[in-house]
Motif scaffolding. Sequence first.
Motif, PDB file in Angstrom:
ATOM      1  N   VAL A 202       0.839  -1.199   0.000  1.00  0.00           N
ATOM      2  CA  VAL A 202       0.000   0.000   0.000  1.00  0.00           C
ATOM      3  C   VAL A 202       0.871   1.246   0.000  1.00  0.00           C
ATOM      4  CG1 VAL A 202      -1.760   1.271   1.240  1.00  0.00           C
ATOM      5  CG2 VAL A 202      -1.882  -1.186   1.122  1.00  0.00           C
ATOM      6  N   ILE A 252     -14.035  19.769  11.149  1.00  0.00           N
ATOM      7  CA  ILE A 252     -14.236  18.312  11.147  1.00  0.00           C
ATOM      8  C   ILE A 252     -13.700  17.762  12.458  1.00  0.00           C
ATOM      9  CG2 ILE A 252     -12.043  17.837  10.019  1.00  0.00           C
ATOM     10  CD1 ILE A 252     -13.353  15.630   8.473  1.00  0.00           C
ATOM     11  N   LEU A 254     -12.147  15.270  13.063  1.00  0.00           N
ATOM     12  CA  LEU A 254     -10.876  14.593  12.927  1.00  0.00           C
ATOM     13  C   LEU A 254      -9.706  15.520  13.237  1.00  0.00           C
ATOM     14  CD1 LEU A 254      -9.893  11.887  12.081  1.00  0.00           C
ATOM     15  CD2 LEU A 254     -10.069  12.580   9.725  1.00  0.00           C
ATOM     16  N   PHE A 352      -8.475  17.014   2.349  1.00  0.00           N
ATOM     17  CA  PHE A 352      -8.868  15.640   2.671  1.00  0.00           C
ATOM     18  C   PHE A 352      -7.654  14.745   2.809  1.00  0.00           C
ATOM     19  CE2 PHE A 352     -13.370  15.068   2.816  1.00  0.00           C
ATOM     20  CZ  PHE A 352     -13.879  16.209   2.230  1.00  0.00           C
ATOM     21  N   GLY A 359      -6.019  11.227  10.479  1.00  0.00           N
ATOM     22  CA  GLY A 359      -6.702  10.019  10.940  1.00  0.00           C
ATOM     23  C   GLY A 359      -5.729   8.876  11.090  1.00  0.00           C
ATOM     24  N   ALA A 363      -4.973   6.954  14.386  1.00  0.00           N
ATOM     25  CA  ALA A 363      -5.257   5.513  14.428  1.00  0.00           C
ATOM     26  C   ALA A 363      -4.072   4.770  15.005  1.00  0.00           C
ATOM     27  CB  ALA A 363      -5.552   5.006  13.028  1.00  0.00           C
ATOM     28  N   PHE A 364      -2.884   5.197  14.629  1.00  0.00           N
ATOM     29  CA  PHE A 364      -1.708   4.454  15.087  1.00  0.00           C
ATOM     30  C   PHE A 364      -0.992   5.167  16.219  1.00  0.00           C
ATOM     31  CE2 PHE A 364      -2.202   1.125  12.249  1.00  0.00           C
ATOM     32  CZ  PHE A 364      -2.723   1.656  11.088  1.00  0.00           C
TER      33      PHE A 364
ATOM     34  N   TYR B  39     -11.005  -8.750  11.579  1.00  0.00           N
ATOM     35  CA  TYR B  39     -11.006  -7.539  12.369  1.00  0.00           C
ATOM     36  C   TYR B  39     -12.301  -7.351  13.139  1.00  0.00           C
ATOM     37  CZ  TYR B  39      -6.794  -6.267   9.947  1.00  0.00           C
ATOM     38  OH  TYR B  39      -5.526  -6.238   9.458  1.00  0.00           O
ATOM     39  N   LEU B  97     -12.200   9.659  -6.133  1.00  0.00           N
ATOM     40  CA  LEU B  97     -12.074  10.704  -5.129  1.00  0.00           C
ATOM     41  C   LEU B  97     -13.300  10.790  -4.249  1.00  0.00           C
ATOM     42  CD1 LEU B  97     -10.622  14.030  -6.421  1.00  0.00           C
ATOM     43  CD2 LEU B  97      -9.697  12.444  -4.777  1.00  0.00           C
ATOM     44  N   PHE B 100     -12.964   8.250  -1.758  1.00  0.00           N
ATOM     45  CA  PHE B 100     -11.930   8.601  -0.789  1.00  0.00           C
ATOM     46  C   PHE B 100     -12.457   9.611   0.219  1.00  0.00           C
ATOM     47  CE2 PHE B 100      -7.575   8.903   0.501  1.00  0.00           C
ATOM     48  CZ  PHE B 100      -7.380  10.211   0.890  1.00  0.00           C
ATOM     49  N   CYS B 101     -13.134  10.643  -0.269  1.00  0.00           N
ATOM     50  CA  CYS B 101     -13.670  11.645   0.642  1.00  0.00           C
ATOM     51  C   CYS B 101     -14.724  11.048   1.564  1.00  0.00           C
ATOM     52  CB  CYS B 101     -14.255  12.823  -0.133  1.00  0.00           C
ATOM     53  SG  CYS B 101     -13.018  13.730  -1.059  1.00  0.00           S
ATOM     54  N   PHE B 103     -14.714   8.054   2.627  1.00  0.00           N
ATOM     55  CA  PHE B 103     -13.981   7.316   3.642  1.00  0.00           C
ATOM     56  C   PHE B 103     -13.497   8.254   4.742  1.00  0.00           C
ATOM     57  CE2 PHE B 103     -11.370   4.386   5.733  1.00  0.00           C
ATOM     58  CZ  PHE B 103     -10.128   4.956   5.937  1.00  0.00           C
ATOM     59  N   VAL B 104     -12.891   9.394   4.333  1.00  0.00           N
ATOM     60  CA  VAL B 104     -12.366  10.309   5.335  1.00  0.00           C
ATOM     61  C   VAL B 104     -13.489  10.829   6.222  1.00  0.00           C
ATOM     62  CG1 VAL B 104     -11.246  12.531   5.664  1.00  0.00           C
ATOM     63  CG2 VAL B 104     -10.384  10.980   3.962  1.00  0.00           C
ATOM     64  N   LEU B 105     -14.633  11.135   5.590  1.00  0.00           N
ATOM     65  CA  LEU B 105     -15.739  11.660   6.384  1.00  0.00           C
ATOM     66  C   LEU B 105     -16.354  10.595   7.279  1.00  0.00           C
ATOM     67  CD1 LEU B 105     -17.438  13.887   3.686  1.00  0.00           C
ATOM     68  CD2 LEU B 105     -16.141  14.636   5.660  1.00  0.00           C
ATOM     69  N   LEU B 107     -14.728   8.438   9.074  1.00  0.00           N
ATOM     70  CA  LEU B 107     -13.852   7.991  10.150  1.00  0.00           C
ATOM     71  C   LEU B 107     -14.498   8.292  11.496  1.00  0.00           C
ATOM     72  CD1 LEU B 107     -10.363   9.093   8.827  1.00  0.00           C
ATOM     73  CD2 LEU B 107     -11.168   6.781   9.127  1.00  0.00           C
ATOM     74  N   LYS B 109     -14.204   8.068  15.693  1.00  0.00           N
ATOM     75  CA  LYS B 109     -13.104   8.161  16.638  1.00  0.00           C
ATOM     76  C   LYS B 109     -12.631   6.815  17.183  1.00  0.00           C
ATOM     77  CE  LYS B 109     -11.729  11.748  19.672  1.00  0.00           C
ATOM     78  NZ  LYS B 109     -12.099  13.099  19.614  1.00  0.00           N
ATOM     79  N   TYR B 112     -10.750   4.263  14.374  1.00  0.00           N
ATOM     80  CA  TYR B 112      -9.793   4.729  13.360  1.00  0.00           C
ATOM     81  C   TYR B 112      -8.954   3.606  12.805  1.00  0.00           C
ATOM     82  CZ  TYR B 112     -10.448   9.665  14.542  1.00  0.00           C
ATOM     83  OH  TYR B 112     -10.954  10.923  14.736  1.00  0.00           O
ATOM     84  N   ARG B 113      -8.291   2.862  13.728  1.00  0.00           N
ATOM     85  CA  ARG B 113      -7.325   1.877  13.262  1.00  0.00           C
ATOM     86  C   ARG B 113      -7.991   0.806  12.415  1.00  0.00           C
ATOM     87  NH1 ARG B 113      -2.238  -0.892  16.302  1.00  0.00           N
ATOM     88  NH2 ARG B 113      -1.858   1.197  17.080  1.00  0.00           N
ATOM     89  N   PHE B 116      -8.775   2.131   8.968  1.00  0.00           N
ATOM     90  CA  PHE B 116      -7.611   2.196   8.083  1.00  0.00           C
ATOM     91  C   PHE B 116      -7.202   0.811   7.619  1.00  0.00           C
ATOM     92  CE2 PHE B 116      -5.994   6.302   7.228  1.00  0.00           C
ATOM     93  CZ  PHE B 116      -6.561   7.110   8.182  1.00  0.00           C
ATOM     94  N   TYR B 117      -7.243  -0.164   8.529  1.00  0.00           N
ATOM     95  CA  TYR B 117      -6.896  -1.529   8.142  1.00  0.00           C
ATOM     96  C   TYR B 117      -7.799  -2.020   7.026  1.00  0.00           C
ATOM     97  CZ  TYR B 117      -3.735  -2.498  12.033  1.00  0.00           C
ATOM     98  OH  TYR B 117      -2.693  -2.499  12.897  1.00  0.00           O
ATOM     99  N   PHE B 119      -9.517  -0.255   4.955  1.00  0.00           N
ATOM    100  CA  PHE B 119      -9.250   0.515   3.741  1.00  0.00           C
ATOM    101  C   PHE B 119      -8.082  -0.099   2.984  1.00  0.00           C
ATOM    102  CE2 PHE B 119      -9.791   4.268   1.299  1.00  0.00           C
ATOM    103  CZ  PHE B 119      -8.550   4.742   0.944  1.00  0.00           C
ATOM    104  N   ALA B 120      -6.986  -0.368   3.743  1.00  0.00           N
ATOM    105  CA  ALA B 120      -5.812  -0.948   3.097  1.00  0.00           C
ATOM    106  C   ALA B 120      -6.119  -2.342   2.579  1.00  0.00           C
ATOM    107  CB  ALA B 120      -4.653  -0.999   4.088  1.00  0.00           C
TER     108      ALA B 120
END
Lengths: 445, 366
Positions: A202, A252, A254, A352, A359, A363-364, B39, B97, B100-101, B103-105, B107, B109, B112-113, B116-117, B119-120
């Motif tokens: 990735v 936001i 975040l 973004f 984020g 997260a990490f 997960y 895009l 992607f946006c 996804f960001v919106l 998230l 609290k 998070y982790r 992201f996992y 997503f990857a």
Amino acid sequence: MTELRQRAAREPDAASEDKELESEVKIDGETASDSESRAETAPLSTSVDDTPEVLNRALSNLSSRWKNWWVRGILTLAMIAFFFIIIYLGPMVLMIIVMCVQIKCFHEIITIGYNVYHSYDLPWFRTLSWYFLLCVNYFFYGETVTDYFFTLVQREEPLRILSKYHRFISFTLYLIGFCMFVLSLVKKHYRLQFYMFGWTHVTLLIVVTQSHLVIHNLFEGMIWFIVPISCVICNDIMAYMFGFFFGRTPLIKLSPKKTWEGFIGGFFATVVFGLLLSYVMSGYRCFVCPVEYNNDTNSFTVDCEPSDLFRLQEYSIPEVIQSVIGLTTVWMYPFQIHSIALSTFASLIGPFGGFFASGFKRAFKIKDFANTIPGHGGIMDRFDCQYLMATFVNVYIASFIRGPNPSKLIQQFLTLRPDQQLHIFNTLRSHLADKGVLTAAVEDE
Amino acid sequence: MISLFFLIIYMGSFMLMLLVLGIQVKCFHEIITIGYRVYRSYDLPWFRTLSWYFLLCVNYFFYGETVADYFATFVQREEQLQFLIRYHRFISFALYLAGFCMFVLSLVKKHYRLQFYMFAWTHVTLLITVTQSHLVIQNLFEGMIWFLVPISSVICNDITAYLFGFFFGRTPLIKLSPKKTWEGFIGGFFSTVVFGFIAAYMLSKYQYFVCPVEYRSDVNSFVTECEPSELFQLQSYSLPPFLKAVLRRETVSLYPFQIHSIALSTFASLIGPFGGFFASGFKRAFKIKDFANTIPGHGGIMDRFDCQYLMATFVHVYITSFIRGPNPSKVLQQLLVLQPEQQLNIYKTLKTHLIEKGILQPTLKV
């Protein structure tokens, strides 16, 4: 003095990036005064006072609240000056810089992966990660370099073979890495190894593809490299300033430090900045011309007849602005219209990328990607908003600006079979005749 | 399953394309489901929607790139399609895009982790399944034989390695898969080469398998009709001396494609198993027995296709490096998009080149 230094050590951490507080949402934009009260809460990762000694001494008599501001300011100016120097040195140096930045970003993200998974001791893994980076870079550079250095490559025999079988060679190299990975799987660490494998891929996808699109853009003309990057940087700085002075409504959850005022103010400021910058740069050939490799002089040249995009044209202003400015027409470069699109993207979507990185850091549970730049964090922190910009510029150019490359087409044509060549030639001839471009007089030349 | 395979081949290339698409979607679904279970993130907000959305985007991008090439004439007719093709990259990027946006919106609290996992995980899965399946379809368009021979070689290697291992297996091959043995590996290698050789010989005779798939606008369907290229015309090869003594013949008539099939079979036997080891390691890492339970006794679709991972990429790279040059219709397409002055320049250059080569007679005037 020591206490001041100690407070300063925690100051950059407290004031610079987002704090991980579980409860409140900030109503006011986070200002330096607010962050002071939270300096007591220890950062999650141990902070290192890496502000250089010389800066420490110079700023020691300022109150710690503003010291951090100064540190960031000085480093920002240093980075901008560095940027100008690199531009002055030319495209080859820029290419090398982009490559170094890419390697550093890769290293930073992989190190985070090691830390997250406590997997620094996995057998072979470090070697394999760097090996994959090398493979993917080899593949991409091979694809771009052969296009631009076509004549040079054709001259040298070993280079010609390398470029003809380029895909095959890259694939073989990648396969070797893949097989090494499979052979290195150890019973106890399967899951970790797969995680790191996925993490590496990735990271490669993000970092390496972006940097190659940046280089593609660079070869179109340095202006396509400089204007987008400066727009993103400008947006960063302007949004910060507007947020600092006028910030009120948070944007936001975040990133609690971002505010709507900063966002919108940054947007308008960036559009104006983009217009001005493109006006200034469109006048100079060295920025506007595609980079070409001249085989006689064996170096890069930027010399050409500027395309239509970079020639002043007259635009009539819509009535609403006519009354304000008092002019009926204005002279602009068409490129400036495009720069509005680029700036808009940088201001609206660029953040973004920043939120994504925030984020990721939350997260990490890391504060910054690394500690390379004092006060600013690692290289990735500076480049997080650039993620999508490079891809956007590349897609924009491919879709709206240039068509296919004529010399590349001729190249491809020459490798076809004779009957295919004849077929294409005849089709082209009838097409041109239909369009009336090809007359008998032209035919006889 | 083998009979299903033959049935699909009979129905033609369009069905094959649909089948490949169906398999890709199922593989994606299987791997993503594993991710959810690993997960325990089945309830993440938006996540299922986003995964499928990204799958759609990437497929749209790839299909647009390939379909536009092959359906050039069809596409030129329809106005809306032309618009879509011209700005294809931009549209695909905009769609990505948007995802992607979102996804960001999305998230949250606490998660998070995990987010992201996932997503990857989604992106790596897309990278593996979608790119492979598109390379398969591109190979298919080269000629069905480029699709059939590699896939059957992998399947044959699987089966014969298993049989050799069953009857003669003694020395274990790799700790990762205790059931594999060196005897199975080597026996499978030789039998796959022989099988590939014979299959190539049989299939090279039929135009149906050998010709590139083209879309004919008059008939509005796919046709596989052409003059077979040199690869598929019998040629005489003189045998090396030691084979001469064995077979008591001077020369043998072979299709050149059979030589290529040896390369393909070798890859299938030597490197293909690494794809299988990778999948075994993956299953052990995440402590699952099979990818899914779709096929009784065999596990999921992924279990059947794990060795095909690398094969499709290899065949594609092989074709582009050693077999064909650039696609003529694509070159023509790009030519037609240029500015008239550029076209004229190219026309003059080409004319001089063709006259030099003697392909075009200077006095020819239409």
